[in-house]
Design a protein around this motif. Structure first.
Motif, short mmCIF file in Angstrom:
data_model
loop_
_atom_site.label_atom_id
_atom_site.label_comp_id
_atom_site.label_asym_id
_atom_site.label_seq_id
_atom_site.Cartn_x
_atom_site.Cartn_y
_atom_site.Cartn_z
N ASP A 139 0.83 -1.21 0.00
CA ASP A 139 0.00 0.00 0.00
C ASP A 139 0.86 1.26 0.00
O ASP A 139 0.61 2.21 0.73
CB ASP A 139 -0.97 0.00 1.18
CG ASP A 139 -1.98 -1.13 1.11
OD1 ASP A 139 -2.37 -1.51 -0.01
OD2 ASP A 139 -2.36 -1.64 2.17
N GLU A 140 1.95 1.22 -0.78
CA GLU A 140 2.88 2.34 -0.99
C GLU A 140 3.70 2.70 0.25
O GLU A 140 4.27 3.78 0.34
CB GLU A 140 2.14 3.56 -1.52
CG GLU A 140 1.47 3.30 -2.86
CD GLU A 140 0.83 4.53 -3.45
OE1 GLU A 140 1.33 5.65 -3.21
OE2 GLU A 140 -0.17 4.37 -4.16
N VAL A 141 3.79 1.78 1.21
CA VAL A 141 4.56 1.97 2.43
C VAL A 141 5.58 0.85 2.53
O VAL A 141 5.25 -0.32 2.31
CB VAL A 141 3.63 1.97 3.67
CG1 VAL A 141 4.42 2.09 4.96
CG2 VAL A 141 2.60 3.08 3.56
N THR A 169 6.22 1.82 12.37
CA THR A 169 5.45 2.56 11.37
C THR A 169 6.37 3.54 10.66
O THR A 169 6.91 4.45 11.29
CB THR A 169 4.29 3.32 12.03
OG1 THR A 169 3.47 2.37 12.73
CG2 THR A 169 3.47 4.06 11.00
N PRO A 170 6.59 3.38 9.35
CA PRO A 170 7.47 4.29 8.61
C PRO A 170 6.95 5.73 8.61
O PRO A 170 5.74 5.97 8.63
CB PRO A 170 7.46 3.72 7.19
CG PRO A 170 7.12 2.28 7.37
CD PRO A 170 6.14 2.27 8.51
N THR A 171 7.89 6.67 8.60
CA THR A 171 7.59 8.10 8.55
C THR A 171 8.02 8.65 7.20
O THR A 171 9.16 8.41 6.78
CB THR A 171 8.36 8.84 9.67
OG1 THR A 171 7.96 8.29 10.93
CG2 THR A 171 8.09 10.33 9.63
N GLY A 182 11.30 10.33 0.60
CA GLY A 182 11.88 9.15 1.20
C GLY A 182 11.10 8.71 2.43
O GLY A 182 10.01 9.19 2.70
N TRP A 183 11.73 7.79 3.16
CA TRP A 183 11.12 7.22 4.35
C TRP A 183 12.17 7.08 5.45
O TRP A 183 13.34 6.86 5.16
CB TRP A 183 10.57 5.82 4.06
CG TRP A 183 9.41 5.78 3.14
CD1 TRP A 183 9.44 5.56 1.79
CD2 TRP A 183 8.04 5.94 3.49
NE1 TRP A 183 8.17 5.58 1.29
CE2 TRP A 183 7.29 5.81 2.31
CE3 TRP A 183 7.38 6.19 4.68
CZ2 TRP A 183 5.90 5.91 2.29
CZ3 TRP A 183 5.99 6.29 4.66
CH2 TRP A 183 5.28 6.15 3.48
N ARG A 184 11.72 7.11 6.69
CA ARG A 184 12.52 6.71 7.85
C ARG A 184 11.74 5.60 8.53
O ARG A 184 10.54 5.71 8.77
CB ARG A 184 12.72 7.87 8.82
CG ARG A 184 13.48 7.43 10.09
CD ARG A 184 13.80 8.60 10.99
NE ARG A 184 14.84 9.39 10.30
CZ ARG A 184 15.09 10.66 10.55
NH1 ARG A 184 14.37 11.31 11.46
NH2 ARG A 184 16.04 11.30 9.91
N PHE A 185 12.45 4.50 8.81
CA PHE A 185 11.79 3.38 9.49
C PHE A 185 12.83 2.55 10.23
O PHE A 185 14.01 2.56 9.91
CB PHE A 185 11.01 2.50 8.51
CG PHE A 185 11.81 2.00 7.33
CD1 PHE A 185 12.64 0.90 7.43
CD2 PHE A 185 11.72 2.64 6.11
CE1 PHE A 185 13.36 0.44 6.34
CE2 PHE A 185 12.43 2.20 5.00
CZ PHE A 185 13.26 1.10 5.13
N GLN A 186 12.33 1.83 11.23
CA GLN A 186 13.15 0.82 11.91
C GLN A 186 12.94 -0.49 11.16
O GLN A 186 11.83 -0.84 10.78
CB GLN A 186 12.71 0.66 13.35
CG GLN A 186 13.47 -0.46 14.07
CD GLN A 186 13.01 -0.61 15.49
OE1 GLN A 186 13.24 0.25 16.30
NE2 GLN A 186 12.33 -1.71 15.77
N ALA A 187 14.04 -1.22 10.96
CA ALA A 187 13.94 -2.54 10.35
C ALA A 187 14.80 -3.51 11.15
O ALA A 187 15.81 -3.11 11.75
CB ALA A 187 14.39 -2.50 8.90
#
Length: 86
Positions: A16-18, A34-36, A55-60
């Motif tokens: 869903d584009e995330v 939850t990506p920002t 872009g995105w910031r996320f924990q993985a």
């Protein structure tokens, strides 16, 4: 917090584009928060894509349980990891 500036390609799968999964630095990562969305205020060197998302910031988290924070951005050649934070 330890940060690393890197410009390295990554493969990112979106749901869903995330972002939901990523292949980076020879490892598979699962997005574990939850990506920002990141916009132009953080990217000084990239041109604005047509859809307006920079872009995105996320924990993985990888299969061994290591978690990092990633800043990623799209480019003409695919996705790139701009920063990681430990």
């Amino acid at each position: 917090m330890k940060t690393s500036l890197i410009e390295q390609e990554a493969t990112i799968w979106l749901v869903d584009e995330v972002p939901s999964r990523m292949y980076f630095a020879g490892r598979r990562w699962r997005v574990s928060d939850t990506p920002t969305r990141l916009r132009d205020s953080i990217w000084g060197h990239t041109a604005a894509p047509a859809h307006g998302l920079y872009g995105w910031r996320f924990q993985a988290t990888d299969a061994d349980g290591e978690s990092l924070i990633f800043d990623v951005h799209p480019s003409e050649t695919g996705w790139h990891v701009h920063h990681t934070y430990a």
